[in-house]
Each structure stands twice: as structure tokens, then as C-alpha cells.
Write a protein that holds these residues in place. Sequence first.
Motif, PDB file in Angstrom:
ATOM      1  N   ARG A  50     -47.642 -91.584 141.631  1.00  9.23           N
ATOM      2  CA  ARG A  50     -46.282 -91.914 142.085  1.00  9.23           C
ATOM      3  C   ARG A  50     -46.313 -92.590 143.466  1.00  9.23           C
ATOM      4  O   ARG A  50     -45.609 -93.572 143.704  1.00  9.23           O
ATOM      5  CB  ARG A  50     -45.429 -90.643 142.156  1.00  9.23           C
ATOM      6  CG  ARG A  50     -44.009 -90.902 142.682  1.00  9.23           C
ATOM      7  CD  ARG A  50     -43.223 -89.610 142.904  1.00  9.23           C
ATOM      8  NE  ARG A  50     -41.923 -89.897 143.483  1.00  9.23           N
ATOM      9  CZ  ARG A  50     -40.790 -90.059 142.782  1.00  9.23           C
ATOM     10  NH1 ARG A  50     -40.796 -89.918 141.478  1.00  9.23           N
ATOM     11  NH2 ARG A  50     -39.663 -90.353 143.396  1.00  9.23           N
ATOM     12  N   PHE A  70     -47.593 -96.077 135.083  1.00 10.86           N
ATOM     13  CA  PHE A  70     -46.600 -95.092 134.609  1.00 10.86           C
ATOM     14  C   PHE A  70     -47.133 -94.344 133.390  1.00 10.86           C
ATOM     15  O   PHE A  70     -46.932 -93.125 133.267  1.00 10.86           O
ATOM     16  CB  PHE A  70     -45.260 -95.774 134.276  1.00 10.86           C
ATOM     17  CG  PHE A  70     -44.383 -96.036 135.473  1.00 10.86           C
ATOM     18  CD1 PHE A  70     -43.797 -94.989 136.174  1.00 10.86           C
ATOM     19  CD2 PHE A  70     -44.135 -97.330 135.911  1.00 10.86           C
ATOM     20  CE1 PHE A  70     -42.975 -95.226 137.280  1.00 10.86           C
ATOM     21  CE2 PHE A  70     -43.318 -97.577 137.016  1.00 10.86           C
ATOM     22  CZ  PHE A  70     -42.741 -96.527 137.702  1.00 10.86           C
ATOM     23  N   ASP A 155     -36.972 -97.276 147.461  1.00  7.63           N
ATOM     24  CA  ASP A 155     -38.334 -97.507 146.988  1.00  7.63           C
ATOM     25  C   ASP A 155     -38.457 -98.897 146.363  1.00  7.63           C
ATOM     26  O   ASP A 155     -37.507 -99.678 146.367  1.00  7.63           O
ATOM     27  CB  ASP A 155     -38.744 -96.393 146.015  1.00  7.63           C
ATOM     28  CG  ASP A 155     -37.820 -96.323 144.811  1.00  7.63           C
ATOM     29  OD1 ASP A 155     -37.626 -97.365 144.145  1.00  7.63           O
ATOM     30  OD2 ASP A 155     -37.282 -95.225 144.545  1.00  7.63           O
TER      31      ASP A 155
END
Length: 208
Positions: A50, A70, A155
Amino acid sequence: MIGRFLSLEGGEGAGKSTQARAMADALAERGVHAIVTREPGGSEGAEAIRALLMHGDVRRWSPHVEALLFAAARADHVEKVIRPAIGAGTWVICDRYLDSTRAYQGVASGVDDAAILALHGFGSKGLLPDRTFLLDLPTGEGARRAGARDGAGADRFAARGADFHDAVARAFDGFATAEPDRFRRIDASAAPEQVTAALLDALSDLLP
Ligand code: TMP
């Protein structure tokens, strides 16, 4: 007893994290033990991935590399946290899951959906939630809420433009239409307590 696997999906600022916790509390009141987890992340290895995904320049990773990262994070999360919990009879409430990859990297960034599903088959043996709740909120309102929450600290994904987030929203809507058995649409513009009540209503058939 086998635990249930629930995922919450939707754009930025729809209230997924808040509602995940509220659902776990409401389930506990009904005698159902549920854990809340999130993606990307949720296991030690996936949280490390992450950090790679969320920070840095918007172009740090291409959409194809993002899809791989991912999928790798999800594989670790499924193996270490989600499958063991379900097997132990615990319910799992996941803040984002596979459909986020299909929306953000897939429809909104051009990665082929079949490729994303193939990676999911390899990495996570294709595990799908028993139910996926789509928290529906106009993207402008979601961006406003997320902006108030994150300030300048958005982000790599939240920082993208309105067109990107509109494409994400249309993608989720399309998935919900294509898979009505798995998806339930929930109006996320209502007061938080009303949203929680709607979520509980939409999972009542799964309760023991
Ligand atoms: P969040 O924890 O605030 O929801 O942020 C996660 C961000 O990562 C969000 O902008 C959506 C994005 N994301 C993807 O692009 N693909 C994915 O598969 C997942 C799980 C999240």
C-alpha cells in the motif's frame, strides 16, 4: 459456522470506512463477530505494498503495474487474513476489494477487465465477496468530503481529476447492474445512521 465476506465499494469520500466500523458494531449487537479490514492493505505484506502504491508522483506506476501491485497485495491479504477469518466463522467487512481495481485500473485507466480477473484468479483463487455494497454519492460531493478530510494530503488516486472519478463512478454503476445478485446500491448521501440502517437491511438475508 462459516463467516461471511462483505465488501464496501464506491468513490472517494463516500463514507466506506465509517460505515465498515458501524456495520461491525451493529453486527456485534446481533451476536455476529465481524472484523474490519481494508484494501490496499489489511495484512503486513499488503500494507507494505500500500505504501508503494499510495505515495509519490501520479505517474510513479503505470496502470498495468498498479494492477499487478493491487493483485499482489490482495493475494497476501486474502491468504493471511480474509480466508482464515471466514474459515473460523468470523465475518469480514472489507473497505474496497477487487471491484476497486476493476474500476480504477480497469475502466478508468484502460487495463483489460479480463486481465484483472485473471490476476485475481491466480493470486486470490478468485475469491469474491458474498455481498458488495456500492455506496452511491455524486462524485462532486464525494470529492468535497474527501478534500475536507485529506486537505493537501490526497493520495496518488484521490488527486486525479473529475473525469477520472466520474469514470470510476460509472464503472461501479455498471458492475452493480451486471451483477445484481452480489451488489446492493446504497444511497450514501443520507445521514450516517440512515446509511448504516440501509446497509443492515441489505444484508439481513445473510444473517444467521
Ligand atoms: P482509500 O484507502 O482512501 O480508499 O484509498 C485507496 C485508494 O486506492 C483509492 O483512491 C482507490 C485506490 N484503489 C485503486 O486504485 N485500486 C484498488 O484496487 C484499490 C483497492 C484502491
